[in-house]
Design an enzyme around this catalytic site. Structure first.
Site, PDB file in Angstrom:
ATOM      1  N   ASP A  25     -88.103  35.314   5.689  1.00 19.22           N
ATOM      2  CA  ASP A  25     -87.086  35.701   4.694  1.00 19.22           C
ATOM      3  C   ASP A  25     -86.209  36.861   5.186  1.00 19.22           C
ATOM      4  OD1 ASP A  25     -87.019  35.403   1.265  1.00 19.22           O
ATOM      5  OD2 ASP A  25     -85.900  37.011   2.255  1.00 19.22           O
TER       6      ASP A  25
ATOM      7  N   ARG B 270     -84.534  38.952   3.653  1.00 23.21           N
ATOM      8  CA  ARG B 270     -84.511  40.172   2.832  1.00 23.21           C
ATOM      9  C   ARG B 270     -85.641  41.141   3.174  1.00 23.21           C
ATOM     10  NH1 ARG B 270     -84.460  36.658  -2.558  1.00 23.21           N
ATOM     11  NH2 ARG B 270     -85.977  35.590  -1.232  1.00 23.21           N
TER      12      ARG B 270
ATOM     13  N   CYS C 227     -90.912  33.767  -2.945  1.00 25.23           N
ATOM     14  CA  CYS C 227     -90.784  33.152  -1.615  1.00 25.23           C
ATOM     15  C   CYS C 227     -90.217  31.733  -1.772  1.00 25.23           C
ATOM     16  CB  CYS C 227     -92.157  33.103  -0.930  1.00 25.23           C
ATOM     17  SG  CYS C 227     -92.090  32.343   0.721  1.00 25.23           S
TER      18      CYS C 227
ATOM     19  N   HIS D  41     -94.627  37.406   0.078  1.00 28.76           N
ATOM     20  CA  HIS D  41     -93.745  38.084  -0.881  1.00 28.76           C
ATOM     21  C   HIS D  41     -93.546  37.220  -2.110  1.00 28.76           C
ATOM     22  CE1 HIS D  41     -89.922  35.791   0.016  1.00 28.76           C
ATOM     23  NE2 HIS D  41     -90.638  35.473   1.067  1.00 28.76           N
TER      24      HIS D  41
ATOM     25  N   CYS E  64     -93.220  36.384   6.381  1.00 29.99           N
ATOM     26  CA  CYS E  64     -92.255  35.315   6.112  1.00 29.99           C
ATOM     27  C   CYS E  64     -90.947  35.600   6.867  1.00 29.99           C
ATOM     28  CB  CYS E  64     -91.982  35.211   4.613  1.00 29.99           C
ATOM     29  SG  CYS E  64     -90.914  33.821   4.181  1.00 29.99           S
TER      30      CYS E  64
HETATM   31 CO    CO Z   1     -90.684  33.645   1.954  1.00 28.67          CO
END
Ligand code: CO
Length: 218
Positions: free
Chosen positions: A44, A46, A101, A98, A42
């Site tokens: 993302d 983080r 998400c 994750h 992803c």
């Molecule tokens: Co995500």
């Protein structure tokens, strides 16, 4: 003066730090790229794929998109995969989702964000396919966690179904496809235990997917 000077300074410090432990590191790196792993994860912010599993630059080829999806019409993802498999000859493809998400949540909630809703439609298709599995989860959070897991498993299947991986398997090239999920709250990756390294294993895994998705690994 760049408004991003702090990032360029951070970069110099990072490069210096690596050179301290291995003075020729970047010189060696510029000569060859031979990663063993392809990461499909992803976008993302983080998640930091290479460093969070202890890998150095040069050790993992990476593709990321919102909600870590593998679609057979996505030329970007397929091109990355084809180059990784046929030119770099990676041995492992890790699909990593994750919990929490935002993309999966937006799909689950049927939120409207614009163009991206069309991309996340793929997650909604998975959601409808596994409606009974999701309904069996008690809380909203449990349903969301389960959808995050199921989506990774579906993407592992998608990777295994590409002409790229199927052709590689049929010519005897060793490639194993794995499904992992990351917990942002503790920084730990968990293996969803859906790894496949042949057409036979892919078929067996596909048959077991429904049953497996009933049991949370969290
Ligand atoms: Co995500």
């Amino acid at each position: 003066m760049s408004t991003l000077e702090h990032l360029l300074d951070g970069n110099k410090a990072w490069a210096e730090n690596i050179k301290k432990s291995d003075p020729d590191f970047f010189e060696k790196l510029s000569e060859i790229q031979s990663p063993e792993y392809l990461w499909i994860g992803c976008s993302d912010s983080r998640i930091t794929p290479s460093s969070s599993i202890g890998l150095l630059p040069g050790e993992m080829f990476v593709h990321r998109n919102v909600a870590n999806l593998v679609n057979h019409t996505d030329m970007n993802c397929l091109s990355v995969m084809q180059f990784a498999v046929e030119a770099l000859k990676v041995k492992h493809i890790i699909v990593c989702g994750h919990y929490a998400c935002g993309g999966v949540k937006a799909a689950f909630d049927d939120s409207r964000f614009g163009l991206i809703d069309n991309w996340l439609r793929h997650v909604q298709d998975i959601m409808h396919k596994y409606r009974s599995v999701l309904d069996a989860q008690e809380s909203y959070d449990d349903k969301l966690d389960k959808l995050c897991e199921i989506s990774v498993i579906e993407q592992v299947t998608s990777v295994g179904e590409t002409t790229i991986v199927q052709d590689a398997w049929s010519r005897g090239q060793q490639i194993e496809v794995h499904g992992w999920i990351y917990t942002i709250a503790d920084g730990i990756y968990r293996d969803l235990k859906v790894s496949v390294k042949s057409l036979e294993e892919l078929d067996a895994m596909r048959n077991k997917t429904f049953e497996r998705s009933m049991t949370s690994t969290k």
